[in-house]
Design an enzyme around this catalytic site. Structure first.
Site, PDB file in Angstrom:
ATOM      1  N   ASP A  48       0.838  -1.195  -0.157  1.00  0.00           N
ATOM      2  CA  ASP A  48       0.027  -0.065   0.113  1.00  0.00           C
ATOM      3  C   ASP A  48       0.769   1.195   0.102  1.00  0.00           C
ATOM      4  O   ASP A  48       2.209   1.154   0.297  1.00  0.00           O
ATOM      5  CB  ASP A  48      -1.024  -0.040   1.245  1.00  0.00           C
ATOM      6  CG  ASP A  48      -1.384   1.146   1.579  1.00  0.00           C
ATOM      7  OD1 ASP A  48      -2.241   1.758   0.878  1.00  0.00           O
ATOM      8  OD2 ASP A  48      -0.985   1.641   2.892  1.00  0.00           O
TER       9      ASP A  48
ATOM     10  N   THR B  25      -1.893   1.102  -4.601  1.00  0.00           N
ATOM     11  CA  THR B  25      -2.472   2.172  -3.878  1.00  0.00           C
ATOM     12  C   THR B  25      -3.851   2.628  -4.415  1.00  0.00           C
ATOM     13  O   THR B  25      -4.208   2.382  -5.447  1.00  0.00           O
ATOM     14  CB  THR B  25      -1.450   3.448  -3.950  1.00  0.00           C
ATOM     15  OG1 THR B  25      -1.857   4.676  -3.449  1.00  0.00           O
ATOM     16  CG2 THR B  25      -1.216   3.637  -5.445  1.00  0.00           C
TER      17      THR B  25
ATOM     18  N   ASP C 130       0.278   5.161   1.246  1.00  0.00           N
ATOM     19  CA  ASP C 130       0.101   6.016   2.356  1.00  0.00           C
ATOM     20  C   ASP C 130       0.157   5.065   3.630  1.00  0.00           C
ATOM     21  O   ASP C 130      -0.430   4.238   3.838  1.00  0.00           O
ATOM     22  CB  ASP C 130      -1.123   6.896   2.461  1.00  0.00           C
ATOM     23  CG  ASP C 130      -1.200   7.946   1.173  1.00  0.00           C
ATOM     24  OD1 ASP C 130      -1.225   7.585  -0.113  1.00  0.00           O
ATOM     25  OD2 ASP C 130      -1.081   9.097   1.653  1.00  0.00           O
TER      26      ASP C 130
ATOM     27  N   LYS D 247      -8.699  -3.672  -3.716  1.00  0.00           N
ATOM     28  CA  LYS D 247      -7.346  -4.016  -3.750  1.00  0.00           C
ATOM     29  C   LYS D 247      -7.112  -5.690  -4.114  1.00  0.00           C
ATOM     30  O   LYS D 247      -6.178  -5.817  -4.358  1.00  0.00           O
ATOM     31  CB  LYS D 247      -6.576  -3.704  -2.405  1.00  0.00           C
ATOM     32  CG  LYS D 247      -6.136  -2.139  -2.380  1.00  0.00           C
ATOM     33  CD  LYS D 247      -5.186  -1.758  -1.497  1.00  0.00           C
ATOM     34  CE  LYS D 247      -5.004  -0.139  -1.616  1.00  0.00           C
ATOM     35  NZ  LYS D 247      -4.050   0.286  -0.685  1.00  0.00           N
TER      36      LYS D 247
ATOM     37  N   ASP E 224       1.263   9.496   5.884  1.00  0.00           N
ATOM     38  CA  ASP E 224       0.081   9.679   5.465  1.00  0.00           C
ATOM     39  C   ASP E 224       0.253  11.002   4.413  1.00  0.00           C
ATOM     40  O   ASP E 224       0.571  12.196   5.023  1.00  0.00           O
ATOM     41  CB  ASP E 224      -1.147   9.864   6.331  1.00  0.00           C
ATOM     42  CG  ASP E 224      -2.384   9.908   5.482  1.00  0.00           C
ATOM     43  OD1 ASP E 224      -2.447   9.404   4.597  1.00  0.00           O
ATOM     44  OD2 ASP E 224      -3.532  10.177   6.424  1.00  0.00           O
TER      45      ASP E 224
ATOM     46  N   ASP F  10      -1.625  -0.853   5.831  1.00  0.00           N
ATOM     47  CA  ASP F  10      -1.866  -0.371   7.172  1.00  0.00           C
ATOM     48  C   ASP F  10      -3.286  -0.768   7.620  1.00  0.00           C
ATOM     49  O   ASP F  10      -4.034  -0.443   8.521  1.00  0.00           O
ATOM     50  CB  ASP F  10      -1.713   0.877   7.417  1.00  0.00           C
ATOM     51  CG  ASP F  10      -2.338   1.764   6.442  1.00  0.00           C
ATOM     52  OD1 ASP F  10      -2.247   1.667   5.193  1.00  0.00           O
ATOM     53  OD2 ASP F  10      -3.011   2.706   6.863  1.00  0.00           O
TER      54      ASP F  10
ATOM     55  N   ASP G 111      -9.250  11.412   5.176  1.00  0.00           N
ATOM     56  CA  ASP G 111     -10.244  11.733   4.166  1.00  0.00           C
ATOM     57  C   ASP G 111     -11.085  10.321   4.082  1.00  0.00           C
ATOM     58  O   ASP G 111     -10.727   9.428   4.618  1.00  0.00           O
ATOM     59  CB  ASP G 111      -9.931  12.204   2.690  1.00  0.00           C
ATOM     60  CG  ASP G 111      -8.646  11.284   2.371  1.00  0.00           C
ATOM     61  OD1 ASP G 111      -8.336  10.131   2.936  1.00  0.00           O
ATOM     62  OD2 ASP G 111      -7.782  12.029   1.650  1.00  0.00           O
TER      63      ASP G 111
HETATM   64  P1  IMP Z   1      -3.255   4.231  -0.193  1.00  0.00           P
HETATM   65  O1  IMP Z   1      -2.981   4.411   1.415  1.00  0.00           O
HETATM   66  O2  IMP Z   1      -2.011   4.174  -0.751  1.00  0.00           O
HETATM   67  O3  IMP Z   1      -4.164   3.181  -0.651  1.00  0.00           O
HETATM   68  O4  IMP Z   1      -4.023   5.682  -0.587  1.00  0.00           O
HETATM   69  C1  IMP Z   1      -4.999   6.108   0.062  1.00  0.00           C
HETATM   70  C2  IMP Z   1      -5.070   7.641   0.105  1.00  0.00           C
HETATM   71  O5  IMP Z   1      -4.762   8.136  -1.181  1.00  0.00           O
HETATM   72  C3  IMP Z   1      -6.327   8.368   0.553  1.00  0.00           C
HETATM   73  O6  IMP Z   1      -6.516   8.328   1.989  1.00  0.00           O
HETATM   74  C4  IMP Z   1      -6.206   9.549  -0.177  1.00  0.00           C
HETATM   75  O7  IMP Z   1      -5.797  10.727   0.625  1.00  0.00           O
HETATM   76  C5  IMP Z   1      -5.393   9.412  -1.326  1.00  0.00           C
HETATM   77  N1  IMP Z   1      -5.974   9.534  -2.620  1.00  0.00           N
HETATM   78  C6  IMP Z   1      -5.708  10.119  -3.846  1.00  0.00           C
HETATM   79  N2  IMP Z   1      -6.530   9.978  -4.737  1.00  0.00           N
HETATM   80  C7  IMP Z   1      -7.371   8.919  -4.440  1.00  0.00           C
HETATM   81  C8  IMP Z   1      -8.499   8.228  -5.364  1.00  0.00           C
HETATM   82  O8  IMP Z   1      -8.676   8.703  -6.254  1.00  0.00           O
HETATM   83  N3  IMP Z   1      -9.101   7.348  -4.465  1.00  0.00           N
HETATM   84  C9  IMP Z   1      -8.891   7.063  -3.186  1.00  0.00           C
HETATM   85  N4  IMP Z   1      -7.688   7.621  -2.539  1.00  0.00           N
HETATM   86  C10 IMP Z   1      -6.917   8.750  -3.092  1.00  0.00           C
HETATM   87 MG    MG Z   2      -2.586   3.165   3.448  1.00  0.00          MG
END
Ligand code: IMP
Ligand code: MG
Length: 358
Positions: A90, A126, A92, A286, A98, A314, A278
């Site tokens: 993943d 992601t 963030d 996923k 984050d 996470d 958010d």
């Molecule tokens: P991940 O933890 O890598 O899955 O990313 C999740 C975070 O990506 C979310 O909390 C958002 O802040 C950011 N994000 C940016 N663009 C998008 C989108 O199109 N869909 C979902 N999350 C997004």
């Molecule tokens: Mg994450």
């Protein structure tokens, strides 16, 4: 009990574990839990503590260590079909803090380079969805990793190209080529189950999602904006403000509840999750993102199945968390921050190297 449960899967027999935990998930590999307990007991003084009982986090890391031990020790098994081939991450909170990006000094990068050197494929799966085929936005967030891999003298060109990025859950696929991320046409990877989604249902789900988020923003008086993308819609705080955890939970639970009852959403796969600051409703999830990587590699290079896959993330709470579904497509490690990701990878590299010399 885990072994017995795994054996019972082929026979249909009701195992003791299934009886005790009726909603228990899948285990794609064995889990050496006792060995893992001894390792974590040394690190966390679990059995020597007198006033603090084993905690949720103790158990989470014991399970992670058991998973990594099994995949690490199995890496040199005689059957290449059984071993770890793909590690997905993943973004963030897992690879970087984050909302941040992966910088060159990230201590995760040298561990990923060691995995690439061992012939493993690396995927970043992601939710962040950027539809621009230039890959610039993903490059900006992964710049440290892309540049270090590209400049590495330890890796050959083939190993360098074994980094894939799956963005927007399961919507945009890129592969590292030189110092850029090359967009891969969906016709080369789309899953059968995704190709039957009707564009109208996708559109109606996103419209409905935007309406739920806008209504909640007004009803709860949230200082937030609703952002619409090609394959997702999100509620993000206005610049300079933070939404409370309880507000985010209220939004994600309402979205989940309302989408379950919405016929067009039931015809496709979507996920609604709380990203920590958010809330997003995305098309796909996923489990599909990891499956796409497995299919893409299986048709092009080598057969990758769930027991050959590890996803590190996470967000594994059962509701409102988007790494949870990856459990359907591979084995997993549940980390709490990038430091834990680094520690897991360090362990994985050590276990693989140790067993290579025995
Ligand atoms: P991940 O933890 O890598 O899955 O990313 C999740 C975070 O990506 C979310 O909390 C958002 O802040 C950011 N994000 C940016 N663009 C998008 C989108 O199109 N869909 C979902 N999350 C997004
Ligand atoms: Mg994450």
């Amino acid at each position: 009990m885990v072994n017995d449960y795994r054996n019972s899967m082929n026979t249909g027999r009701l195992s003791r574990l299934k009886q005790l935990v009726p909603n228990v998930g899948l285990f794609f590999t064995k889990l050496p839990l006792e060995k893992a307990f001894y390792i974590e007991d040394e690190r966390r003084s679990i059995s020597k503590r007198r006033l603090v009982a084993p905690s949720f986090n103790d158990i989470r890391v014991i399970l992670n260590t058991a998973q990594i031990l099994e995949l690490g020790t199995n890496f040199h098994s005689s059957s290449t079909d059984d071993r770890l081939k793909l590690v997905t991450f993943d973004g963030d909170v897992t690879l970087y803090e984050d909302g941040h990006s992966m910088e060159k000094d990230s201590l995760i990068i040298p561990e990923i380079i060691q995995l690439l050197k061992k012939g493993l494929y690396i995927g970043i799966v992601t939710a962040a969805g950027y539809s621009n085929p230039s890959g610039d936005k993903y490059y900006a967030r992964l710049k440290g990793l892309v540049d270090c891999v590209n400049e590495s003298e330890e890796l050959n060109d083939e190993q360098k190209s074994n980094i894939l990025v799956m963005g927007g859950e399961a919507n945009f696929l890129f592969r590292l080529q030189g110092n850029r991320l090359l967009f891969i046409n969906p016709k080369d990877w789309i899953l059968n189950e995704m190709s039957t989604w009707d564009p109208q249902s996708i559109l109606e789900t996103l419209d409905f999602g935007a309406k739920i988020l806008t209504d909640l923003k007004i009803k709860l008086g949230l200082p937030a904006l609703v952002i619409r993308k090609e394959r997702g819609v999100g509620l993000v705080p206005e610049p300079g403000v933070e939404l409370h955890r309880e507000q985010l939970e209220e939004v994600v639970l309402t979205c989940d509840y309302k989408l379950r009852e919405f016929p067009p959403a039931c015809r496709i796969t979507y996920c609604a999750f709380n990203g920590g600051s958010d809330v997003w409703i995305d098309i796909g999830d996923k489990s599909l993102g990891v499956k796409v990587l497995q299919k893409f590699l299986s048709t092009k290079e080598c057969n990758v199945r769930p027991h050959n896959t590890l996803h590190v993330g996470d967000q594994f709470a059962a509701i409102g968390a988007n790494d949870y579904r990856a459990r359907l497509s591979g084995s997993t490690c549940w980390i709490a921050n990038p430091e834990e990701t680094k520690n897991c990878l360090k362990d994985l590299n050590v276990y693989i190297d140790q067993w290579a010399t025995i």
